[in-house]
Write a protein that holds these residues in place. Structure first.
Motif, PDB file in Angstrom:
ATOM      1  N   ASN A 103       0.838  -1.210   0.000  1.00  0.00           N
ATOM      2  CA  ASN A 103       0.000   0.000   0.000  1.00  0.00           C
ATOM      3  C   ASN A 103       0.866   1.251   0.000  1.00  0.00           C
ATOM      4  O   ASN A 103       0.576   2.224  -0.710  1.00  0.00           O
ATOM      5  N   LYS A 104       1.902   1.232   0.811  1.00  0.00           N
ATOM      6  CA  LYS A 104       2.819   2.375   0.838  1.00  0.00           C
ATOM      7  C   LYS A 104       3.504   2.551  -0.511  1.00  0.00           C
ATOM      8  O   LYS A 104       3.659   3.676  -1.013  1.00  0.00           O
ATOM      9  N   LYS A 105       3.917   1.439  -1.097  1.00  0.00           N
ATOM     10  CA  LYS A 105       4.599   1.517  -2.400  1.00  0.00           C
ATOM     11  C   LYS A 105       3.630   2.010  -3.466  1.00  0.00           C
ATOM     12  O   LYS A 105       4.029   2.737  -4.389  1.00  0.00           O
ATOM     13  N   ARG A 106       2.365   1.607  -3.352  1.00  0.00           N
ATOM     14  CA  ARG A 106       1.381   2.063  -4.325  1.00  0.00           C
ATOM     15  C   ARG A 106       1.175   3.580  -4.201  1.00  0.00           C
ATOM     16  O   ARG A 106       1.015   4.280  -5.200  1.00  0.00           O
ATOM     17  N   GLN A 107       1.184   4.068  -2.973  1.00  0.00           N
ATOM     18  CA  GLN A 107       1.086   5.519  -2.772  1.00  0.00           C
ATOM     19  C   GLN A 107       2.269   6.231  -3.422  1.00  0.00           C
ATOM     20  O   GLN A 107       2.108   7.257  -4.079  1.00  0.00           O
ATOM     21  N   VAL A 108       3.450   5.642  -3.210  1.00  0.00           N
ATOM     22  CA  VAL A 108       4.645   6.231  -3.828  1.00  0.00           C
ATOM     23  C   VAL A 108       4.520   6.198  -5.342  1.00  0.00           C
ATOM     24  O   VAL A 108       4.825   7.181  -6.043  1.00  0.00           O
ATOM     25  N   SER A 109       4.055   5.056  -5.872  1.00  0.00           N
ATOM     26  CA  SER A 109       3.911   4.928  -7.321  1.00  0.00           C
ATOM     27  C   SER A 109       2.922   5.944  -7.861  1.00  0.00           C
ATOM     28  O   SER A 109       3.156   6.569  -8.904  1.00  0.00           O
ATOM     29  N   ASP A 110       1.803   6.145  -7.152  1.00  0.00           N
ATOM     30  CA  ASP A 110       0.812   7.132  -7.595  1.00  0.00           C
ATOM     31  C   ASP A 110       1.398   8.538  -7.578  1.00  0.00           C
ATOM     32  O   ASP A 110       1.185   9.328  -8.515  1.00  0.00           O
ATOM     33  N   LEU A 111       2.111   8.845  -6.500  1.00  0.00           N
ATOM     34  CA  LEU A 111       2.716  10.178  -6.414  1.00  0.00           C
ATOM     35  C   LEU A 111       3.741  10.384  -7.522  1.00  0.00           C
ATOM     36  O   LEU A 111       3.807  11.461  -8.134  1.00  0.00           O
ATOM     37  N   ARG A 112       4.514   9.351  -7.786  1.00  0.00           N
ATOM     38  CA  ARG A 112       5.520   9.471  -8.847  1.00  0.00           C
ATOM     39  C   ARG A 112       4.844   9.571 -10.209  1.00  0.00           C
ATOM     40  O   ARG A 112       5.337  10.252 -11.117  1.00  0.00           O
ATOM     41  N   GLY A 113       3.717   8.880 -10.374  1.00  0.00           N
ATOM     42  CA  GLY A 113       2.972   9.006 -11.625  1.00  0.00           C
ATOM     43  C   GLY A 113       2.506  10.425 -11.859  1.00  0.00           C
ATOM     44  O   GLY A 113       2.588  10.951 -12.979  1.00  0.00           O
ATOM     45  N   VAL A 114       2.003  11.061 -10.785  1.00  0.00           N
ATOM     46  CA  VAL A 114       1.594  12.471 -10.906  1.00  0.00           C
ATOM     47  C   VAL A 114       2.803  13.334 -11.236  1.00  0.00           C
ATOM     48  O   VAL A 114       2.733  14.248 -12.072  1.00  0.00           O
ATOM     49  N   SER A 443       9.734  10.898  -0.160  1.00  0.00           N
ATOM     50  CA  SER A 443      10.877  10.584   0.709  1.00  0.00           C
ATOM     51  C   SER A 443      10.394  10.050   2.055  1.00  0.00           C
ATOM     52  O   SER A 443      10.973   9.105   2.618  1.00  0.00           O
ATOM     53  N   SER A 444       9.342  10.662   2.568  1.00  0.00           N
ATOM     54  CA  SER A 444       8.800  10.211   3.851  1.00  0.00           C
ATOM     55  C   SER A 444       8.241   8.795   3.739  1.00  0.00           C
ATOM     56  O   SER A 444       8.499   7.940   4.605  1.00  0.00           O
ATOM     57  N   LEU A 445       7.489   8.527   2.651  1.00  0.00           N
ATOM     58  CA  LEU A 445       6.942   7.184   2.445  1.00  0.00           C
ATOM     59  C   LEU A 445       8.059   6.162   2.224  1.00  0.00           C
ATOM     60  O   LEU A 445       7.980   5.024   2.719  1.00  0.00           O
ATOM     61  N   ASP A 446       9.096   6.537   1.437  1.00  0.00           N
ATOM     62  CA  ASP A 446      10.222   5.627   1.216  1.00  0.00           C
ATOM     63  C   ASP A 446      10.880   5.245   2.537  1.00  0.00           C
ATOM     64  O   ASP A 446      11.265   4.085   2.753  1.00  0.00           O
ATOM     65  N   ALA A 447      11.015   6.220   3.433  1.00  0.00           N
ATOM     66  CA  ALA A 447      11.623   5.934   4.737  1.00  0.00           C
ATOM     67  C   ALA A 447      10.749   4.968   5.536  1.00  0.00           C
ATOM     68  O   ALA A 447      11.255   4.046   6.203  1.00  0.00           O
ATOM     69  N   GLU A 448       9.419   5.162   5.449  1.00  0.00           N
ATOM     70  CA  GLU A 448       8.505   4.244   6.136  1.00  0.00           C
ATOM     71  C   GLU A 448       8.628   2.838   5.564  1.00  0.00           C
ATOM     72  O   GLU A 448       8.626   1.841   6.305  1.00  0.00           O
ATOM     73  N   ILE A 449       8.709   2.749   4.213  1.00  0.00           N
ATOM     74  CA  ILE A 449       8.819   1.435   3.567  1.00  0.00           C
ATOM     75  C   ILE A 449      10.098   0.733   3.989  1.00  0.00           C
ATOM     76  O   ILE A 449      10.107  -0.480   4.265  1.00  0.00           O
ATOM     77  N   ASP A 451      11.739   1.164   6.784  1.00  0.00           N
ATOM     78  CA  ASP A 451      11.589   0.737   8.172  1.00  0.00           C
ATOM     79  C   ASP A 451      10.708  -0.498   8.279  1.00  0.00           C
ATOM     80  O   ASP A 451      11.013  -1.438   9.032  1.00  0.00           O
ATOM     81  N   LEU A 452       9.600  -0.490   7.521  1.00  0.00           N
ATOM     82  CA  LEU A 452       8.715  -1.654   7.547  1.00  0.00           C
ATOM     83  C   LEU A 452       9.423  -2.895   7.019  1.00  0.00           C
ATOM     84  O   LEU A 452       9.292  -3.993   7.560  1.00  0.00           O
ATOM     85  N   GLY A 453      10.187  -2.733   5.915  1.00  0.00           N
ATOM     86  CA  GLY A 453      10.901  -3.859   5.336  1.00  0.00           C
ATOM     87  C   GLY A 453      12.008  -4.362   6.234  1.00  0.00           C
ATOM     88  O   GLY A 453      12.283  -5.565   6.310  1.00  0.00           O
ATOM     89  N   ARG A 454      12.653  -3.424   6.944  1.00  0.00           N
ATOM     90  CA  ARG A 454      13.763  -3.821   7.809  1.00  0.00           C
ATOM     91  C   ARG A 454      13.293  -4.755   8.928  1.00  0.00           C
ATOM     92  O   ARG A 454      14.030  -5.611   9.406  1.00  0.00           O
ATOM     93  N   ASN A 455      12.047  -4.601   9.332  1.00  0.00           N
ATOM     94  CA  ASN A 455      11.521  -5.417  10.430  1.00  0.00           C
ATOM     95  C   ASN A 455      11.123  -6.822   9.997  1.00  0.00           C
ATOM     96  O   ASN A 455      10.928  -7.701  10.832  1.00  0.00           O
ATOM     97  N   VAL A 456      10.952  -7.035   8.665  1.00  0.00           N
ATOM     98  CA  VAL A 456      10.440  -8.334   8.212  1.00  0.00           C
ATOM     99  C   VAL A 456      11.335  -8.975   7.157  1.00  0.00           C
ATOM    100  O   VAL A 456      10.909  -9.875   6.445  1.00  0.00           O
ATOM    101  N   THR A 457      12.561  -8.504   6.993  1.00  0.00           N
ATOM    102  CA  THR A 457      13.460  -9.059   5.980  1.00  0.00           C
ATOM    103  C   THR A 457      14.440 -10.041   6.604  1.00  0.00           C
ATOM    104  O   THR A 457      14.759  -9.977   7.795  1.00  0.00           O
ATOM    105  N   SER A 458      14.934 -10.948   5.740  1.00  0.00           N
ATOM    106  CA  SER A 458      15.904 -11.946   6.187  1.00  0.00           C
ATOM    107  C   SER A 458      16.593 -12.527   4.965  1.00  0.00           C
ATOM    108  O   SER A 458      16.058 -12.480   3.858  1.00  0.00           O
TER     109      SER A 458
END
Length: 736
Positions: A103-114, A443-449, A451-458
């Motif tokens: 969802n966060k990435k989709r928001q980023v994608s939409d913003l980048r599309g605009v 940039s703010s959304l990328d930072a959130e992504i 952080d979210l990924g860092r908690n669930v990556t391996s």
């Protein structure tokens, strides 16, 4: 994603190079070995390397994405030692975690599309602004050309290019408050200031005391009749005979003797002598002295005047740029000389005959004319000398006035241009501000992504997935395990625990590195890069693989292609480069179709005379089968230099006639009716067999254009005489 790219001056790409435009989400590049595919993939991997200084990449919206490139260099860099960097993925993330990240990435994608749309709007506005500037630039230049002959030197310094001149005009419009001069005034000042640096000019001296000279010429003494005393006895006779001057001259000859100097008779006595002296009394002598004094004064004054004027004439006549009207001056001076000479003779006559009345010619008109000419010249010399005294300041002021003049000529066009340009610029600035705001959000959304990924990556899920695929496809004698030496690194290990990297076959290394690359496309070598958007480049992933593994790799590649086209993930673009017809066919065959769609493009790279070229086929897949490819090589033989023509013709004849039609060479020859045609057919068979097994050295053998044309005609007749002309026309595209 990448919109366009250019490769030039590297490897087989010459200085002109190739330009590839209208790139799609998925891009297939087919080409034989050595045609430049690896150079292309290396450039995409390392575009900033110095060896690619003549190459360029155009990114959509100016946004540069991470590029992952699978090629020989990738294999060497990642599997050149015993340890392989781990791949962090979202393998342990829950469905909710992944959905939240998506969802966060989709928001980023939409913003980048605009942003991309707004960037395009800015580009269009900027193009309009550039067009407007170009028109205004040409307007400015046209005005400059109009006055170039008169003001070029005054404007020098900002006329080396049209844009520089335009920018200077706009700057002067804002700051130039100098005096507005006429063109004639500017030209005059330019001639003085911008040629050779002027030097001071001495003013011309005025005519000395010429008023006294005019007064002398009008003196009453010249009209005065000077004679002796009238009440002397002899006066009557002298007066009657009008011989006063004659007698006066004779006085100098009266001696003590009584001989008359006039008649030479002894008639001079004391009485006569007394009367003569009494007649020419003291009053007469005083008047005569006055005339003499006037004569001396006149001679002195005229000498000074003429000396001054003669020197002025000589001096000014020798000057090229004299401010004096020398011709007019000389004319008046000659007249003055004549008048003074005439007056001098008249005065001398008056002294000799004092009783005569003389009228001197007035020199006043000519002297006054000469005085006017001198003053006019001095009126020009004075400001000239002021310029000389303040030269640098005057030059600066002149140049400012010249620019002020140019601005004045362009005032209406400047006003119109600024109104339109300022409107466009305000629009660009407004959209740019919006883009900047969205960039902050991104940039703010990328930072959130992150952080979210860092908690669930391996790194473990990637290990498990690679090992699963290895076992699934029969590679059971080795596996990927976490490195015992370096955290988050892998090692390749045999079942007995020995490290296996150095003992793996070329095919095994190729396959495992490709599986590693596939995992890397889903994650990253560090936790923060797992969700980064990326471009994938895959260069010949089936090299050294068995044929059965080819289909495995093509299946994996097709999954990546579908993943790229989906648009809701971090793979934004894919490049696939291969020389293998079968792999190309398998990888491009998706959803029961081999041709592309609006998201897919096809290209063929060719090398002719060691120079790479590219042909775009849009969404039409040019590689249907190896057999069709052979026919394409025959059709395009001139584009390919003819080197592969013989081999392609031989393979077509063998496949169609020998393998499918069971017709041997003698049978084909027998289809020709005459002996001559049969000989030509045998020649064709010999020619294609000879040329299919060797490649001529381009340094010594030229392209066999004449032979190729001749044998292509025979090649067609083979199909015609065997009643297969329909197949020939279908494959060559010659059917009506």
């Amino acid at each position: 994603m990448i919109n366009n790219l250019k490769i030039a001056s590297i490897a087989s790409y010459d200085a002109s190079g190739i330009s590839i435009s209208e790139l799609k989400t998925v891009n297939f590049f087919y080409g034989a070995n050595g045609c430049g595919k690896t150079t292309l993939s290396n450039f995409l991997a390392y575009p900033d390397s110095g060896v690619y200084e003549h190459c360029s990449i155009s990114w959509e919206g100016g946004r540069v994405l991470k590029t992952l490139v699978y090629n020989k260099r990738f294999r060497e860099q990642n599997f050149g030692s015993g340890e392989v960097a781990g791949v962090f993925t979202l393998g342990e993330a829950t469905t909710e975690d992944i959905q939240h990240i998506n969802n966060k990435k989709r928001q980023v994608s939409d913003l980048r599309g605009v942003q991309v749309t707004q960037q395009a709007t800015i580009g269009a506005q900027q193009a309009r602004l550039d067009d407007l500037k170009e028109v205004f630039t040409n307007d400015c230049w046209a005005v400059y050309k109009q006055y170039e002959g008169d003001l070029k030197e005054a404007l020098r310094g900002s006329i080396n290019t049209k844009p520089n001149f335009r920018d200077r005009v706009l700057a002067e419009k804002q700051s130039n408050g100098s005096q507005l001069l006429t063109l004639d005034m500017l030209v005059s000042k330019s001639e003085t200031l911008l040629g050779e640096q002027p030097i001071r000019i001495d003013t011309i001296p005025l005519i000395p005391a010429y008023e006294n000279l005019v007064t002398l010429e009008s003196s009453a003494i010249w009209q005065q009749v000077i004679v002796g005393k009238t009440d002397v006895d002899i006066a009557g006779l002298i007066s009657k005979l009008d011989i006063s001057d004659w007698v006066n001259q004779g006085r100098n000859y009266i001696q003590e003797s009584e001989d008359c100097p006039f008649c030479q008779q002894p008639t001079i006595g004391d009485v006569f002598r007394g009367q003569i002296e009494e007649y020419f009394d003291e009053s007469y002598e005083q008047d005569k002295v006055r005339v003499t004094a006037h004569q001396m004064a006149y001679l002195s004054l005229t000498s000074a005047v003429l000396d001054t004027l003669d020197r002025i004439e000589a001096s000014e006549a020798s000057k090229i740029d004299s401010k004096l009207d020398v011709d007019a001056f000389s004319a008046h001076l000659r007249a003055l000389h004549s008048q003074i000479s005439e007056n001098t003779l008249k005065i001398q006559g008056k002294l000799e005959k004092t009783s005569q009345q003389v009228e001197l010619t007035s020199t006043a008109p000519d002297i006054e004319a000469l005085t006017v000419l001198i003053r006019q010249a001095n009126d020009l010399i004075t400001p000239h000398n002021q310029l000389v005294a303040n030269f640098n300041n005057e030059v600066t002021a002149l140049k400012q006035s010249a620019w002020r003049f140019m601005v004045e000529q362009l005032t209406a066009k400047i006003t119109a241009h600024e109104q339109r340009a300022n409107g466009l610029q305000r629009g660009i600035d407004s959209i740019s501000s919006q883009i900047s705001t969205r960039s902050t959000e991104i940039s703010s959304l990328d930072a959130e992504i992150v952080d979210l990924g860092r908690n669930v990556t391996s790194v473990q899920p990637a290990v498990d997935e690679i090992n699963r695929l290895l076992r699934a496809y029969g590679f059971t004698n080795f596996s990927i395990v976490p490195s015992p030496n370096v955290e988050n690194y892998y090692s390749i290990q045999r079942e007995n625990g020995e490290l296996a990297l150095e003992t793996l076959s070329e095919g095994e290394i190729t396959f495992i590195t490709f599986l590693y690359f596939v995992q890397l496309t889903k994650g990253g070598n560090d936790e923060g890069s797992v969700t980064d958007d990326r471009v994938l480049v895959i260069d010949d992933p089936i090299s050294s693989l068995d044929s059965n593994i080819l289909y495995v790799v093509s299946t994996i590649v097709k999954d990546l292609i579908r993943f790229s086209k989906d648009g809701g993930n971090n793979i934004k673009q894919l490049f696939l480069l291969t020389h293998n017809v079968y792999f190309h066919k398998e990888a491009s065959f998706i959803n029961s179709r081999s041709n592309g769609d609006s998201h897919t493009g096809f290209w063929i790279l060719r090398k002719n005379q060691n120079i790479t070229s590219v042909t775009a086929y849009g969404i039409s897949n040019p590689i249907e089968s190896s057999y069709e490819l052979l026919w394409r090589e025959i059709k395009d033989w001139q584009r390919n230099s003819g080197i592969t023509l013989q081999n392609s013709m031989r393979r077509v004849v063998e496949h169609y006639f020998k393998i499918l039609g069971k017709l041997e060479d003698p049978t084909l020859v027998d289809q020709f009716e005459t002996f001559e045609e049969q000989q030509i057919c045998r020649s064709l068979i010999s020619w294609i067999n000879d040329g299919s097994h060797t490649i001529p050295d381009d340094l010594y053998v030229q392209t066999p254009d004449d032979s190729a044309e001749r044998y292509l005609a025979v090649f067609k007749k083979v199909f015609e005489y065997t009643n297969n002309i329909g197949h020939y026309e279908m494959m060559m595209g010659d059917a009506a």
